[in-house]
Design an enzyme around this catalytic site. Structure first.
Site, PDB file in Angstrom:
ATOM      1  N   ARG A   1      -8.430  22.463  14.959  1.00 42.80           N
ATOM      2  CA  ARG A   1      -7.009  22.183  14.734  1.00 42.80           C
ATOM      3  C   ARG A   1      -6.798  21.335  13.487  1.00 42.80           C
ATOM      4  O   ARG A   1      -5.829  21.536  12.745  1.00 42.80           O
ATOM      5  CB  ARG A   1      -6.375  21.519  15.951  1.00 42.80           C
ATOM      6  CG  ARG A   1      -6.925  20.143  16.252  1.00 42.80           C
ATOM      7  CD  ARG A   1      -6.433  19.595  17.591  1.00 42.80           C
ATOM      8  NE  ARG A   1      -7.191  18.416  17.925  1.00 42.80           N
ATOM      9  CZ  ARG A   1      -6.657  17.255  18.224  1.00 42.80           C
ATOM     10  NH1 ARG A   1      -5.354  17.105  18.258  1.00 42.80           N
ATOM     11  NH2 ARG A   1      -7.424  16.235  18.510  1.00 42.80           N
TER      12      ARG A   1
ATOM     13  N   GLU B   1       1.284   2.872  -3.643  1.00 44.13           N
ATOM     14  CA  GLU B   1      -0.032   3.307  -4.096  1.00 44.13           C
ATOM     15  C   GLU B   1      -0.452   4.591  -3.384  1.00 44.13           C
ATOM     16  O   GLU B   1      -1.010   5.497  -3.988  1.00 44.13           O
ATOM     17  CB  GLU B   1      -1.043   2.179  -3.872  1.00 44.13           C
ATOM     18  CG  GLU B   1      -0.772   0.945  -4.716  1.00 44.13           C
ATOM     19  CD  GLU B   1       0.443   0.115  -4.274  1.00 44.13           C
ATOM     20  OE1 GLU B   1       0.963  -0.647  -5.109  1.00 44.13           O
ATOM     21  OE2 GLU B   1       0.883   0.230  -3.108  1.00 44.13           O
TER      22      GLU B   1
ATOM     23  N   GLY C   1       0.803  -1.219   0.000  1.00 44.11           N
ATOM     24  CA  GLY C   1       0.000   0.000   0.000  1.00 44.11           C
ATOM     25  C   GLY C   1       0.830   1.259   0.000  1.00 44.11           C
ATOM     26  O   GLY C   1       0.309   2.355  -0.221  1.00 44.11           O
TER      27      GLY C   1
ATOM     28  N   HIS D   1      -9.216  12.841  11.673  1.00 50.18           N
ATOM     29  CA  HIS D   1      -8.232  13.912  11.858  1.00 50.18           C
ATOM     30  C   HIS D   1      -7.738  14.523  10.557  1.00 50.18           C
ATOM     31  O   HIS D   1      -7.370  15.701  10.543  1.00 50.18           O
ATOM     32  CB  HIS D   1      -7.023  13.395  12.636  1.00 50.18           C
ATOM     33  CG  HIS D   1      -7.336  13.071  14.063  1.00 50.18           C
ATOM     34  ND1 HIS D   1      -6.356  12.762  14.965  1.00 50.18           N
ATOM     35  CD2 HIS D   1      -8.505  13.004  14.742  1.00 50.18           C
ATOM     36  CE1 HIS D   1      -6.903  12.514  16.144  1.00 50.18           C
ATOM     37  NE2 HIS D   1      -8.217  12.650  16.034  1.00 50.18           N
TER      38      HIS D   1
END
Length: 168
Positions: A138, A76, A73, A103
């Site tokens: 944030r 990719e 992964g 997040h």
């Protein structure tokens, strides 16, 4: 939701499985390849197309997402992140899949077809697709800094703490 998929030969089995799983779950799955096993295929060919489709649709206001799959992964994810407007995260657990959305508001997830079982990887994709972005200030601020850099190539200003040093 429309979900764009791209892989290489190492991710072909998972991609094919996810195409069916996504449709069964009520999603519209778009396959950017590969369509046959080729041990020497090049993942950027397929992953860039999946990421480009996500970026184009999101620029038009559609909330499509993407999944890119390879042996680990890693490559990719790197390929997908070359596309302007894409935030692709590598998921290796349910927690990393959730945090990618909560997040980072990631719009593409990358998984390693040789790193986990088919069931585990399917679960990571499911968590990614169903976890909302937290919208915390944030996180919005940080994503904004990256988006601005992507467009202007100007580094964000250093915070005061970085200018004064540890002895301030």
């Amino acid at each position: 939701m429309r979900v764009h998929l791209g892989s290489d030969h190492a991710g072909l089995e998972l991609k094919d499985h996810l195409m069916n799983w996504l449709v069964d779950a009520g999603h519209e799955a778009v396959d950017h390849g590969p369509f046959v096993y080729d041990a020497v295929d090049d993942y950027p060919v397929f992953c860039l197309r999946a990421a480009e489709a996500v970026a184009a649709e999101r620029a038009e206001g559609q909330m499509s997402l993407g999944v890119v799959i390879g042996g680990s992964g890693n490559g990719e994810q790197i390929a997908a992140n070359k596309v302007i407007g894409i935030r692709c995260a590598l998921a290796w657990s349910e927690e990393t899949a959730a945090l990618a959305k909560e997040h980072n508001d990631a719009n593409v997830v990358s998984v390693g077809g040789r790193m986990h079982t088919l069931e585990e990887m399917t679960r990571y994709v499911e968590v990614f697709l169903t976890t909302p972005f937290s919208g915390d200030e944030r996180h919005v601020r940080r994503i904004g800094q990256m988006a601005e850099y992507e467009q202007t190539r100007e580094l964000p200003p250093l915070p005061e703490s970085a200018l004064t040093g540890p002895d301030a």
